[in-house]
Design a protein around this motif. Structure first.
Motif, mmCIF file in Angstrom:
data_model
loop_
_atom_site.group_PDB
_atom_site.id
_atom_site.type_symbol
_atom_site.label_atom_id
_atom_site.label_comp_id
_atom_site.label_asym_id
_atom_site.label_seq_id
_atom_site.Cartn_x
_atom_site.Cartn_y
_atom_site.Cartn_z
ATOM 1 N N ALA A 199 9.304 4.549 4.159
ATOM 2 C CA ALA A 199 10.347 5.430 3.625
ATOM 3 C C ALA A 199 10.821 6.428 4.687
ATOM 4 C CB ALA A 199 9.811 6.171 2.401
ATOM 5 N N PHE A 200 9.916 6.788 5.593
ATOM 6 C CA PHE A 200 10.291 7.720 6.656
ATOM 7 C C PHE A 200 10.717 6.990 7.936
ATOM 8 C CE2 PHE A 200 7.929 10.555 3.866
ATOM 9 C CZ PHE A 200 8.725 11.693 3.888
ATOM 10 N N GLY A 201 11.000 5.707 7.791
ATOM 11 C CA GLY A 201 11.528 4.949 8.922
ATOM 12 C C GLY A 201 10.474 4.357 9.847
ATOM 13 N N GLY A 202 9.211 4.482 9.486
ATOM 14 C CA GLY A 202 8.141 3.944 10.330
ATOM 15 C C GLY A 202 7.869 2.472 10.055
ATOM 16 N N GLY A 256 0.831 -1.215 0.000
ATOM 17 C CA GLY A 256 0.000 0.000 0.000
ATOM 18 C C GLY A 256 0.863 1.262 0.000
ATOM 19 N N VAL A 257 0.365 2.272 -0.714
ATOM 20 C CA VAL A 257 1.143 3.518 -0.864
ATOM 21 C C VAL A 257 1.409 4.156 0.506
ATOM 22 C CG1 VAL A 257 1.080 5.843 -1.836
ATOM 23 C CG2 VAL A 257 0.179 3.922 -3.145
ATOM 24 N N VAL A 258 0.396 4.200 1.353
ATOM 25 C CA VAL A 258 0.556 4.847 2.660
ATOM 26 C C VAL A 258 1.649 4.137 3.457
ATOM 27 C CG1 VAL A 258 -0.601 5.350 4.851
ATOM 28 C CG2 VAL A 258 -1.818 5.664 2.688
#
Lengths: 317, 552
Positions: free
Chosen positions: A162-165, A154-156
Motif C-alpha cells: 500500500a505504501f509502494g513497497g 500477509g497483513v505486513v
C-alpha cells in the motif's frame, strides 16, 4: 569472590551427629513427603530411560520391547549414513547457536531495561505484555505468523504494498525464513526469560547503587559495574543449561513455521525423530537419534560446567 | 568418592526402574497370553487344527462371556460429530452387540494421520481388532511388522457366510502375502465421486465454454484469460500422500512392467518423463501466474476450499456428496457463481490420453490385529456378516426413514439434507462405518444404482454435476488402469517411503518455483538427489520382484 570465600571460612563445620536411621526415625514425616516426588521422578523420568534399549534393537511391534533382536550399533550406523542426518545435524547446531546468540541475550538486555523503569505500573504492564507470547502455543504462533508475514496475503506485506513497497517473502525464502524464525523466537521467549534475571536483580543490595551514585556513576555505569556482575551467576547457570539444549531445539517451532518452499533449514534432529519415530513407526531409529542428541547435550553441559569452573565461576554441579 | 556415591545412587534408580518396567511388561504380556489361553479352549473344544475336519463353535446365539470388539473408524473432524459415540454406534451395540453378547467399541483413527495412529496403537497394544488401509503398499507395511494374523478362510465362511459369499473371489485372489492368507476386503463397485469443479461463470466471462476445455493447452489458455481479466487463478495444492498426479503425461498404451516399476501411490516417480512433463507444465503455470502462487501452503482440503469459496481460485477438486458445503459457501460470497464439471481431458496435453489411476477391485484392505483373541476375531466375522445384511447396510447408509430420507417410487432414498435430529448421518453419509463391507452404495440393477448415486452425490439443484461426473467416468473407463500389486513385501519401500515423501515435496516445489530457464538444471539435480536418497534402491528391489514375476 573474596567476600564469598570469607563467608565460607567463617561458616562453622557441622558435624554429622545423626546416622541415617536416626534421621529417618526422627524426621520420618519429611522423608514420607519426599517419597512422592521421588516416585514421580523414578516413574516418569528414569523408568522411560529403559526404552533406550530400542536404539540397540531391531524393534518389531509384534515381538515387543524385549523380544526384538539386538543389533548393537547397527541403527546408529544406519542413521549416520542417511543424507538427512548431516543436514539435520548442521541445522540443529546452527539454529540453536543463533538462538543462543539472540534469544539468550535478549532477556538479559530486556531485564536490564525493565529494571530501569521507575514507574511500577508502567513496568508491570510492560512485563505482562512481554510475558504473553510465552503462553501461546507454536501452532497458534505459526498461523498468526503466516497471516501477518505471508507473501501472498500477509497483513505486513499488504501494508508494504500500500505504501509502494515490494512484497517480502518473510517466510517463503530460505534466508528470510531464517531471520523470521529467529525474530519470532526472540519475541516468543524474551519476556518470559527476564523473570529469573529480574528476580536476581531484585536481590542486589541497593546500597551498592547508592554508593555508585555518590561516586558519580551514571545509569550505564551502574548497569555495567553493579547489575551485570551481580547477576553473573544466574547468567552462567542459564547459559550452561542452554548449552545442553544445543542439540535439541523446538520441534513445534520448526513444524509450525516451516513450509515446503523453504526447506534448507527446517530439517533438524527433532524433526527427524518425529518423522522416523512417529510418522514411519521406526522407533529404533528415532530412539537412537534421540539418544545421540541427548549424549551430545550432556557432554556440552559437562564441558560448559568445567569451563565455567576453570574461569572461576561456580558451575551447576 | 562423591562422584562414586552419586553414580551408585543413579545406578540404583536405573536398576529399580528397569525392574519396574520389566515387571510391568511381563505382566501385560502374561495377561495377553492369559486371555489367549482362556479364549483358546472356547474354540478348541470343537475346532481342530486339521482344516479338512474343522468344526466351529456355533455362536449364533451369542458368546457365553462378554467379548469386546474394537472396530476402527476414520475420524475426519466433521463438526459436531462424535465418531465413537453417536446414534449409529449405539444402534450397532443395540442391534448387534447386545444380541451376541459383544461390547462394540469404535476406535477413532485420524484420517490424515492414520498410519501414525495405527503404529502407536499397535505398539501400545491398544489397536482395534481390524487393521485397515486403502492402499496395498501400506497394508503390506503393516504385514511386514508382523502385526497381522494368518487367516483361516473356512472360519470366515462359517461365521460370515454372506460376507464370504460376496467377497470370497477377491479375498482368494488378492488376500495372500508370502503364500499366507492375510487380507480380507470391502467390495468396490466400479464408480467414483471424485470430481473437478470449475466456475462456469468465470469460463463464460472470458468467452469460452466448459466443453471446449478439452486439453491442457486449452486449460492453460483459459487460465491466462482469467489472469488477464483479473478474475482469479487455477487451484493448485501441495502434493502429499497420494502420488497420482502424472497420469495425463504417461504413455499409452500402458507398459505393464514400466507401470509396476514406477507407478506407486505411496512413492512418487520423480525421475520419469511423465513427471518431467507434469513439472514442466506446473513450472510454466507458476511462472506465468496462472495458478495459486502459494500452492505449497495449501496442504489440506480446508485451505484449498477456502481459496475457492473466497473466489480466489476457479477450480476445486473434491469428492462430491449431496451435503457438501462448498457450493452454498461460494454462493454466499458470490450469488452469481455457477458450477460445472471440468472434463478429465482438460489436464491432458494434446495427443495424450486422459489417463487415470483405477482403484483396485476392492475397497478397504483389512487384516486382523495380532493381539486379537480367537473370540474377538470371530466377532469381527460376525460383525461383517451382520453389516452385510441388506437391511442393516441400508440403515447405516441412509438412516431412519421419514427422518433422514423418504423412499421414492424407484425405492431410492431421497435424502433430507436439512435433517439435524438425533439420527443425523455423518457428513459423508456414514461411509466410514459401512466402508468395512463396501465402498459404494449398490442396488440390484445398474440403472437404480446410477440414480441412487446421483441422489447421494448431487446437492439439490445440482444433479447435473453428478450426471456429468458419471458420464465422464464412463467415457474415460478405457484409460483408467490400476497400479501393479506386488505379492511380496517391498522392504526398501517401507524403509525409504517417509523420507522420500518429504524429499519429493521439497524437490518438486523447487522445480515448480524455478525460473523457466533454470528448470532443466533444477530438475536434473532433483532427480539425482532423489535417486541417491533411496529411490534407486526401491527401483532395484522392484525390478527384482518384477523379474521374478511377483506382481500382477
Amino acid at each position: 569472590m573474596k567476600v564469598e570465600s570469607a563467608i565460607k571460612e567463617k561458616r562453622p563445620a557441622i558435624k554429622q551427629k545423626h546416622s541415617i536411621a536416626q534421621s529417618l526415625r526422627q524426621e520420618w514425616q519429611l522423608y514420607l513427603i519426599l517419597v512422592i516426588p521421588l516416585c514421580f521422578v523414578i516413574l516418569f523420568k528414569y523408568a522411560p530411560l529403559t526404552g533406550l534399549v530400542l536404539a540397540f534393537k531391531d524393534y518389531k511391534i509384534a515381538r515387543g520391547f524385549w523380544g526384538s533382536d539386538w543389533v548393537g550399533f547397527e541403527v546408529f550406523r544406519e542413521i549416520l549414513a542417511k543424507p538427512d542426518f548431516a543436514r539435520a545435524f548442521r541445522n540443529t547446531i546452527m539454529l540453536n547457536v543463533l538462538d543462543l546468540v539472540f534469544s539468550f541475550t535478549m532477556p538479559i538486555i530486556l531485564a536490564l531495561l525493565l529494571n530501569e523503569i521507575k514507574s511500577i505500573k508502567f513496568k508491570r504492564v510492560n512485563q505482562t505484555l512481554l510475558y504473553l507470547p510465552h503462553f501461546l502455543s507454536w501452532v497458534i504462533i505459526g498461523a498468526i505468523a503466516y497471516q501477518l508475514l505471508g507473501e501472498g496475503s500477509g497483513v505486513v506485506n499488504n501494508v508494504f504494498e500500500a505504501f509502494g513497497g515490494n512484497r517480502v517473502p518473510f517466510l517463503q525464502e530460505d534466508t528470510h525464513w531464517l531471520f523470521s524464525y529467529l525474530f519470532i523466537g526472540v519475541w516468543h521467549s524474551m519476556g518470559w526469560g527476564t523473570i529469573l534475571y529480574l528476580a536476581a536483580i531484585s536481590g542486589i543490595n541497593p546500597e551498592l547503587y547508592e554508593a555508585a551514585v555518590v561516586d558519580g556513576a551514571g545509569r550505564l555505569r551502574k548497569m555495567w559495574n553493579i547489575t551485570i556482575p551481580s547477576i553473573r551467576f544466574t547468567i552462567i547457570t542459564l547459559l550452561i543449561m542452554n548449552l545442553g539444549k544445543v542439540m535439541e531445539g523446538s520441534f513445534e517451532r520448526i513444524f509450525s513455521l516451516q513450509n515446503k518452499a523453504t526447506t534448507e533449514f527446517t530439517t533438524t534432529i527433532p524433526v527427524l525423530v518425529y518423522r522416523w519415530g512417529i510418522e514411519s513407526g521406526n522407533f529404533s531409529r528415532a530412539t537412537a537419534l534421540g539418544l545421540f542428541q541427548t549424549v551430545i547435550g550432556l557432554a556440552m553441559v559437562l564441558m560448559a560446567d568445567r569451563v565455567a569452573k576453570k574461569l572461576g565461576e561456580d558451575g551447576i554441579f | 568418592m562423591k562422584l562414586k556415591k552419586v553414580s551408585l545412587v543413579l545406578l540404583g534408580f536405573l536398576m529399580v526402574s528397569s525392574m519396574l518396567t520389566a515387571c510391568s511388561n511381563n505382566n501385560s504380556k502374561s495377561n495377553s497370553i492369559g486371555t489367549k489361553e482362556s479364549a483358546a479352549p472356547a474354540s478348541s473344544d470343537s475346532k481342530s487344527n486339521n482344516a479338512a475336519e474343522v468344526e466351529y463353535t456355533d455362536y449364533s446365539k451369542g458368546f457365553s462371556e462378554k467379548v469386546t470388539l474394537e472396530l476402527p473408524v476414520y475420524e475426519r473432524a466433521f463438526e459436531g460429530w462424535n465418531v465413537s459415540d453417536n446414534y449409529y454406534t449405539r444402534w450397532v451395540q443395540k442391534e448387534f452387540g447386545d444380541k451376541y453378547n459383544i461390547n462394540v467399541k469404535f476406535v477413532p483413527i485420524t484420517r490424515k494421520g492414520e498410519v501414525t495412529d495405527y503404529e502407536q496403537l499397535l505398539a501400545s497394544h491398544n489397536a482395534p481388532d481390524i487393521i485397515f488401509h486403502y492402499d496395498m503398499p501400506q497394508a503390506l507395511a503393516y504385514y511386514s511388522e508382523d502385526v497381522m494374523q494368518e487367516l483361516d478362510h473356512n472360519e470366515i465362511a462359517y461365521y460370515a457366510p454372506l460376507y464370504w459369499n460376496n467377497m470370497q473371489d477377491t479375498i482368494k485372489q488378492y488376500g495372500q502375502v508370502d503364500s499366507k492368507n492375510t487380507f480380507f476386503f470391502a467390495a468396490r463397485p466400479a464408480a467414483d465421486n471424485s470430481v473437478l469443479l470449475i466456475r462456469k461463470d468465470w469460463v463464460e466471462k472470458v468467452g469460452m465454454k466448459v466443453e471446449d476445455i478439452t486439453s491442457l493447452e486449452k486449460y492453460n489458455e483459459l487460465l491466462q484469460k482469467w489472469k488477464d481479466a483479473g478474475i482469479g487463478v487455477g487451484a493448485e495444492s501441495l502434493k502429499k500422500n497420494n502420488y497420482n498426479f502424472n497420469y495425463n503425461f504417461r504413455n499409452w498404451p500402458v507398459d505393464k512392467e514400466e507401470r509396476a516399476l514406477y507407478s506407486d501411490l505411496g512413492v512418487a516417480d520423480l525421475t520419469t518423463s511423465a513427471t518431467e512433463g507434469y513439472l514442466r507444465n506446473l513450472n510454466y503455470q507458476y511462472n506465468n501466474g496462472l495458478i495459486d502462487k502459494e500452492f505449497y501452503l495449501r496442504d489440506d482440503e480446508q485451505k484449498i476450499k477456502a481459496q475457492f469459496v473466497a473466489g480466489k481460485t476457479g477450480t476445486f477438486s473434491l469428492y462430491l456428496t449431496n451435503n457438501t458445503d462448498v457450493i452454498d459457501a461460494t454462493l454466499q460470497n458470490d450469488p452469481k457463481a455457477e458450477f460445472a464439471v471440468l472434463p478429465r481431458s482438460a489436464w491432458a496435453p494434446e495427443g495424450n490420453k486422459a489417463q487415470e489411476r483405477a482403484y483396485w477391485p476392492f475397497g478397504l484392505i483389512m487384516g486382523i490385529n495380532y493381539d486379537s483373541t480367537d473370540l474377538e476375531r470371530i466377532a469381527v466375522w460376525m460383525y461383517l456378516d451382520w453389516l452385510s445384511q441388506p437391511e442393516n447396510l441400508f440403515f447405516m447408509q441412509n438412516g431412519v426413514e421419514g427422518q433422514n430420507y423418504t423412499l421414492d417410487a424407484d425405492g431410492i432414498p431421497a435424502m433430507n439434507t436439512d435433517f439435524a435430529g438425533e439420527s443425523v448421518l455423518a457428513q459423508n453419509n456414514n461411509k466410514d462405518y459401512w466402508a468395512l463391507v463396501t465402498e459404494m452404495v449398490q442396488y440390484d440393477d445398474a440403472e437404480t444404482t446410477r440414480k441412487a448415486y446421483i441422489r447421494q452425490w448431487a446437492p439439490v439443484g445440482y444433479e447435473y454435476l453428478a450426471e456429468n461426473m458419471l458420464e465422464n467416468y464412463d467415457k474415460n473407463a478405457e484409460y483408467r488402469t490400476p497400479d501393479a500389486l506386488f505379492s511380496v513385501v517391498l522392504e526398501k519401500v517401507n524403509e525409504y517411503k517417509t523420507d522420500l515423501n518429504v524429499l519429493f515435496q521439497e524437490l518438486y516445489v523447487k522445480c515448480a518455483l524455478a525460473p523457466t530457464d533454470k528448470f532443466d538444471e533444477v530438475y536434473e539435480a532433483a532427480k539425482k538427489t532423489y535417486l541417491d536418497a533411496g529411490y534407486q534402491e526401491i527401483l532395484d528391489e522392484k525390478q527384482k520382484a518384477i523379474d521374478a514375476g511377483q506382481f500382477n
